[in-house]
Design an enzyme around this catalytic site. Structure first.
Site, PDB file in Angstrom:
ATOM      1  N   SER A  65      93.381  95.446  68.489  1.00 16.63           N
ATOM      2  CA  SER A  65      92.624  94.637  67.180  1.00 16.63           C
ATOM      3  C   SER A  65      90.836  95.032  67.361  1.00 16.63           C
ATOM      4  CB  SER A  65      92.816  93.341  67.087  1.00 16.63           C
ATOM      5  OG  SER A  65      94.438  93.267  66.564  1.00 16.63           O
ATOM      6  N   LYS A  68      89.782  97.264  64.471  1.00 17.82           N
ATOM      7  CA  LYS A  68      89.706  96.831  63.074  1.00 17.82           C
ATOM      8  C   LYS A  68      88.502  96.980  62.510  1.00 17.82           C
ATOM      9  CE  LYS A  68      93.981  94.194  63.635  1.00 17.82           C
ATOM     10  NZ  LYS A  68      94.396  92.650  63.828  1.00 17.82           N
ATOM     11  N   TYR A 185      98.137 102.848  62.056  1.00 15.49           N
ATOM     12  CA  TYR A 185      97.361 101.442  62.571  1.00 15.49           C
ATOM     13  C   TYR A 185      97.859 101.432  64.022  1.00 15.49           C
ATOM     14  CZ  TYR A 185      97.225  96.416  63.798  1.00 15.49           C
ATOM     15  OH  TYR A 185      97.091  95.435  64.435  1.00 15.49           O
ATOM     16  N   TYR A 237      89.919  85.374  63.972  1.00 14.89           N
ATOM     17  CA  TYR A 237      91.157  84.796  63.530  1.00 14.89           C
ATOM     18  C   TYR A 237      91.014  83.290  63.087  1.00 14.89           C
ATOM     19  CZ  TYR A 237      93.146  89.104  65.439  1.00 14.89           C
ATOM     20  OH  TYR A 237      93.384  90.490  65.675  1.00 14.89           O
ATOM     21  N   VAL A 255      94.521  92.104  71.831  1.00 11.92           N
ATOM     22  CA  VAL A 255      95.615  91.515  72.526  1.00 11.92           C
ATOM     23  C   VAL A 255      95.706  92.129  74.042  1.00 11.92           C
ATOM     24  CG1 VAL A 255      97.087  90.350  70.861  1.00 11.92           C
ATOM     25  CG2 VAL A 255      97.411  92.766  71.483  1.00 11.92           C
TER      26      VAL A 255
HETATM   27  N1  GLU Z   1      98.404  96.099  68.105  1.00 11.52           N
HETATM   28  C1  GLU Z   1      98.462  94.882  68.018  1.00 11.52           C
HETATM   29  C2  GLU Z   1      99.191  94.058  66.889  1.00 11.52           C
HETATM   30  O1  GLU Z   1      99.259  94.610  65.831  1.00 11.52           O
HETATM   31  C3  GLU Z   1      96.855  94.233  67.979  1.00 11.52           C
HETATM   32  C4  GLU Z   1      96.915  92.629  67.734  1.00 11.52           C
HETATM   33  C5  GLU Z   1      95.429  92.145  68.191  1.00 11.52           C
HETATM   34  O2  GLU Z   1      94.916  92.893  69.002  1.00 11.52           O
HETATM   35  O3  GLU Z   1      95.223  90.984  67.774  1.00 11.52           O
HETATM   36  O4  GLU Z   1     100.163  93.307  67.108  1.00 11.52           O
END
Ligand code: GLU
Length: 418
Positions: A65, A68, A185, A237, A255
């Site tokens: 993430s 993003k 993504y 978040y 993550v």
């Molecule tokens: N590729 C992970 C997902 O979509 C990224 C989530 C994250 O890093 O918070 O679940």
């Protein structure tokens, strides 16, 4: 012996947190489960392009993430703010990264930092994944690659993200193909970086969009500030509010254990430590950012007091006012100077302003000083601006000299009469 104390401070900070062994390495993407829970890297990039690295700062891991905000920057560049905001909201959701809630009525994902918003944002970048990979590389200052195993691992298991994409299709907010958008993504999530890269990527945002290591302008100053804002409000978040209070830096977690954090106009931070808390954020990463922010005084809401005066030279001789200015002039510095000079004005007097050492003259500072000079001139003062760079921001009504010395000599040899 190394003379610069900063590497030792970073090593000591990292060592003091290495024993923190709460949290668990993410397993829901099987490939991530192979991470070594003891990996712990920390890097700090300055805006003149120096990178301090400590621990496993060169250990590769997947962006997840943390991709993003940077892909959001590319979408803003390609589509413009208005179009992107029409498609992806800007409100913190207070929910987990993989929440399925969309805005009632419009079907918009709440913001670009949760998965729903990121899947939609990915679909907005022009020219597909090659542009995403090149753009992420421009932020990092090197060519980046994709960890194909991590990508395949998420393609096989990422059904929740597929569900989110299909929900957005039925809500009408995702216009591109659902499976294609989700795969794009997943691919951006599988781009391999290091903590050092994250520090440079963050520093590029902190530096108004210009990569401080390569000098490449990656995105505009506006885009960089929009992205930092969304990181501040939504990047962590359902921890975003407490994070901003405790750490005070726009940031994004992922993550795989990465965190990118930026202090606008000062520096970029990259963190990597795989064990995560319940919200999917690196436990040592959070602790390290909190410590760094506290020890180095990095909280956005507690900016350092102005240490060096922006006015380095003040001379008042008879009717001659001399002011030498240095550093960056924003509203506050220009306001103080404008008020002070307005109070000192003498009819028939002379004002000498030296701007040679000024870095950035924000348009509001140029406007305030320009208007002041116009008014002082109307009031009967002569204004001389030594403006070596010929920045041309002040009105042409006054005389320009190449250097302060010249202006001073002029003032000494020109008797000023009442
Ligand atoms: N590729 C992970 C997902 O979509 C990224 C989530 C994250 O890093 O918070 O679940």
């Amino acid at each position: 012996m190394a003379l610069n104390p900063i590497p030792d401070l970073l090593d000591a900070l990292r060592a003091s947190l290495a024993g923190l062994d709460d949290g668990r390495v993410a397993e829901y993407i099987p490939e991530l489960a192979h991470a070594d829970p003891t990996w712990f890297g920390l890097a700090l990039a300055t805006l003149d392009g120096h990178v301090y690295a400590s621990g496993d700062a060169d250990q590769p891991f997947t962006l997840q993430s943390v991709s993003k905000p940077f892909v959001y920057a590319l979408a803003l560049t390609d589509r413009g703010l208005d179009e992107v905001v029409q498609r992806v909201g800007l409100e913190p959701s207070g929910e987990a990264f993989n929440a399925t809630r969309l805005e009632p009525g419009t079907g918009r994902p709440p913001n670009p930092m949760v998965n729903a918003g990121a899947i939609l944002t990915a679909s907005l970048v022009a020219d597909g994944f090659p542009r995403v990979l090149a753009g992420l590389g421009a932020f990092a200052g090197r060519v980046l690659g994709v960890d194909e195993r991590a990508y395949e691992s998420e393609v096989e298991t990422g059904d929740r993200n597929r569900a989110i994409a299909y929900l957005m299709r039925t809500a009408g907010s995702l216009q591109a193909d659902a499976e294609q958008s989700v795969r794009r993504y997943f691919r951006q999530c599988a781009v391999q970086v290091t903590a050092r890269d994250l520090a440079v990527m963050s520093a590029t945002l902190a530096n108004g969009g210009v990569n401080p290591v390569t000098g490449e302008p990656v995105v505009t100053r506006d885009v960089a500030s929009h992205v930092l804002t969304v990181m501040a409000t939504c990047g962590m978040y359902d921890f975003a509010g407490e994070w901003l209070l405790r750490v005070g830096l726009p940031a994004k977690s992922g993550v795989s254990g990465g965190i990118a954090a930026a202090l606008p106009a000062q520096l970029g931070i990259g963190l990597f430590s795989p064990p995560l808390d319940d919200r999917g954020t690196s436990v040592r990463g959070i602790a390290a950012c909190e410590e760094l922010s506290a020890r180095f005084g990095l909280h956005l809401m507690r900016p350092p007091a102005r240490t060096a005066s922006a006015v380095y030279l003040v001379e008042n001789r008879d009717r001659v006012l001399v002011r030498g200015l240095q550093g960056d002039f924003g509203f506050a510095a220009a306001e103080a100077l404008t008020r002070e000079l307005a109070g000192q004005a003498v009819e028939g007097g002379l004002l000498v302003l030296d701007l040679d050492r000024v870095g950035q003259l924000h348009p509001v500072a140029a406007q305030l000083l320009g208007t002041l000079i116009e008014r002082l001139t109307a009031y009967g003062m002569t204004a001389v601006v030594a403006d070596g760079d010929r920045r041309g921001l002040l009105p042409q009504a006054h005389r320009e000299f190449g250097a302060l010395e010249l202006a001073l000599r002029w003032s000494e040899s020109t008797p000023i009469r009442a």
